[in-house]
Motif scaffolding. Structure first.
Motif, PDB file in Angstrom:
ATOM      1  N   LYS A 224       0.789  -1.243   0.000  1.00  0.00           N
ATOM      2  CA  LYS A 224       0.000   0.000   0.000  1.00  0.00           C
ATOM      3  C   LYS A 224       0.820   1.291   0.000  1.00  0.00           C
ATOM      4  CE  LYS A 224      -2.130   2.486   2.955  1.00  0.00           C
ATOM      5  NZ  LYS A 224      -2.777   2.879   4.204  1.00  0.00           N
ATOM      6  N   LEU A 228       0.567   3.945  -3.040  1.00  0.00           N
ATOM      7  CA  LEU A 228       0.093   5.294  -2.702  1.00  0.00           C
ATOM      8  C   LEU A 228       1.107   6.341  -3.146  1.00  0.00           C
ATOM      9  CD1 LEU A 228      -2.130   6.872  -1.156  1.00  0.00           C
ATOM     10  CD2 LEU A 228      -0.804   6.512   0.939  1.00  0.00           C
ATOM     11  N   GLY A 246      -6.409   4.520  -8.219  1.00  0.00           N
ATOM     12  CA  GLY A 246      -5.392   3.954  -7.325  1.00  0.00           C
ATOM     13  C   GLY A 246      -5.652   2.483  -7.078  1.00  0.00           C
ATOM     14  N   SER A 247      -4.583   1.709  -6.966  1.00  0.00           N
ATOM     15  CA  SER A 247      -4.724   0.269  -6.730  1.00  0.00           C
ATOM     16  C   SER A 247      -3.465  -0.246  -6.055  1.00  0.00           C
ATOM     17  CB  SER A 247      -4.932  -0.417  -8.080  1.00  0.00           C
ATOM     18  OG  SER A 247      -4.944  -1.804  -7.905  1.00  0.00           O
ATOM     19  N   ILE A 250      -5.400  -1.728  -0.919  1.00  0.00           N
ATOM     20  CA  ILE A 250      -6.516  -1.003  -0.284  1.00  0.00           C
ATOM     21  C   ILE A 250      -7.459  -2.006   0.390  1.00  0.00           C
ATOM     22  CG2 ILE A 250      -8.512   0.508  -0.695  1.00  0.00           C
ATOM     23  CD1 ILE A 250      -6.712   1.484  -3.209  1.00  0.00           C
ATOM     24  N   ALA A 256      -8.676   3.781   1.307  1.00  0.00           N
ATOM     25  CA  ALA A 256      -9.212   4.411   0.093  1.00  0.00           C
ATOM     26  C   ALA A 256      -9.152   5.934   0.207  1.00  0.00           C
ATOM     27  CB  ALA A 256     -10.646   3.947  -0.148  1.00  0.00           C
ATOM     28  N   PHE A 259      -5.805   7.207  -0.687  1.00  0.00           N
ATOM     29  CA  PHE A 259      -5.582   7.238  -2.138  1.00  0.00           C
ATOM     30  C   PHE A 259      -6.308   8.437  -2.769  1.00  0.00           C
ATOM     31  CE2 PHE A 259      -3.126   3.675  -3.842  1.00  0.00           C
ATOM     32  CZ  PHE A 259      -2.911   2.933  -2.694  1.00  0.00           C
ATOM     33  N   ALA A 264      -6.129  10.170  -6.330  1.00  0.00           N
ATOM     34  CA  ALA A 264      -6.891   9.190  -7.115  1.00  0.00           C
ATOM     35  C   ALA A 264      -8.375   9.582  -7.131  1.00  0.00           C
ATOM     36  CB  ALA A 264      -6.735   7.794  -6.515  1.00  0.00           C
ATOM     37  N   VAL A 267     -10.731   3.909  -6.766  1.00  0.00           N
ATOM     38  CA  VAL A 267      -9.767   2.880  -6.367  1.00  0.00           C
ATOM     39  C   VAL A 267     -10.227   1.508  -6.845  1.00  0.00           C
ATOM     40  CG1 VAL A 267      -8.913   4.113  -4.320  1.00  0.00           C
ATOM     41  CG2 VAL A 267     -10.867   2.553  -4.082  1.00  0.00           C
ATOM     42  N   GLU A 268      -9.251   0.636  -7.086  1.00  0.00           N
ATOM     43  CA  GLU A 268      -9.550  -0.758  -7.408  1.00  0.00           C
ATOM     44  C   GLU A 268      -9.138  -1.619  -6.210  1.00  0.00           C
ATOM     45  OE1 GLU A 268      -7.746  -1.868 -11.120  1.00  0.00           O
ATOM     46  OE2 GLU A 268      -8.939  -0.419 -12.259  1.00  0.00           O
TER      47      GLU A 268
END
Ligand code: RRO
Length: 318
Positions: A224, A228, A246-247, A250, A256, A259, A264, A267-268
């Motif tokens: 992470k 990030l 963002g991925s 998370i 999240a 991110f 971002a 997020v994924e």
């Protein structure tokens, strides 16, 4: 009573009811599994990476759990785009309102161009160009590691596909901002950062790598901060205009939020399904919403890039 915060966001031509999307590689082999993710709260689904021809994938073991995440070396197993079409169509029939982002895996510019053309006729809102798989010799990182590779793959898909083109970048490149700029030049509407990172686990008693392929892609909580930071690099560069997805690791709503605050727009989430179950998407959405209420924000969009605006350190609360 305070009104509920607005959770809708728009990313590269795709409208999302909230910012939490199912990442590629988890729960996306079939229409049924993607529907499970949506029932668990995902605002959109990214499919498994799909190639032109069927691929068997790597021999087992292809997956191992670590203390801080997971290692996989699946090797892009998939039935090929023609056969996968029925899964997309089935999903679309059942859940017409949920955006589908088709992940594309090519091993040459020509393959990417053909995949883009094939995707054009499918009921998908966007494609995600996989420039970042760490488990293969020819596709994936082979494209993502240098700006020319990124440009040519994205350009090839863009030529055939008229809707959203997202470029999934790797941290295994000398300069992710240069990779992002190349993706934009190639016609990307959004940038996804990042894919898994190359890692390895060794069984000390067998004195050999745990995965049959040796190395794998490291995902989950452990990556992470690095993921990030890549989002932060992109958003703070001032040189990238496309929205960022963002991925990487998370797992909670506050992850999240970090991110989003780093820049971002959405997020994924993938590995966190294993930690918290398939309801993780709803859980993360609710946790984001609770944070926004608690801190007095009116929308998810409002916090996008907020930490960049406050940096270098401004007195918070003045
Ligand atoms: O299938 C895989 O081995 C795989 C892919 Br395509 C990818 O993009 N990332 C990853 O960790 N595994």
């Amino acid at each position: 009573m305070m009104e509920r915060p607005v959770m809708e966001v728009e990313v590269g031509g795709v409208w999302l009811s909230h910012p939490v999307i199912l990442a590629s590689g988890v729960l996306n082999e079939t229409a049924a599994s993607m529907m499970r993710a949506v029932e668990g709260g995902a605002a959109a689904v990214v499919t498994k990476s799909i190639s032109l021809a069927e691929r068997e994938g790597h021999p087992n073991p292809t997956f191992v759990e670590l203390r801080t995440g997971y290692l996989n070396s699946m090797g892009v197993p998939n039935p090929g785009i023609e056969h996968y079409t029925k899964e997309i169509e089935r999903f679309r029939e059942e859940m017409p309102q949920v955006p589908v982002i088709l992940s594309l895996y090519g091993e040459s510019v020509e393959e990417f161009e053909e995949l883009g053309r094939a995707a054009r006729t499918l009921p998908v809102e966007a494609v995600e160009v996989n420039l970042s798989c760490p488990n293969v010799e020819e596709g994936g990182i082979a494209f993502g590691k240098d700006p020319d590779g990124v440009y040519s793959a994205v350009r090839a898909v863009r030529r055939g596909f008229p809707r959203g083109v997202w470029a999934k970048l790797t941290a295994h490149c000398p300069d992710i901002v240069e990779a992002a700029k190349a993706a934009e030049r190639g016609g990307a509407d959004a940038l996804v950062a990042i894919n898994t990172l190359k890692g390895i686990a060794i069984d000390p008693y067998l004195a050999m790598p745990v995965l049959a392929s040796g190395t794998g892609g490291y995902s989950g909580e452990g990556i992470k901060p690095l993921a990030l930071e890549k989002v932060w690099e992109l958003a703070s560069s001032g040189e990238v205009e496309a929205p960022i997805v963002g991925s990487g690791g998370i797992t909670t709503g506050l992850d999240a939020v970090e991110f989003l605050m780093a820049g971002a727009a959405a997020v994924e989430v993938g590995s966190a399904v294993r930690r918290r179950g398939v309801g993780v998407f709803s859980q993360i959405r609710e946790e984001i919403e609770a944070f926004l209420v608690e801190e007095g924000y009116g929308s998810a969009g409002e916090i996008v890039g907020l930490a960049l605006e406050r940096y270098p350190h401004e007195e918070v609360g003045e």
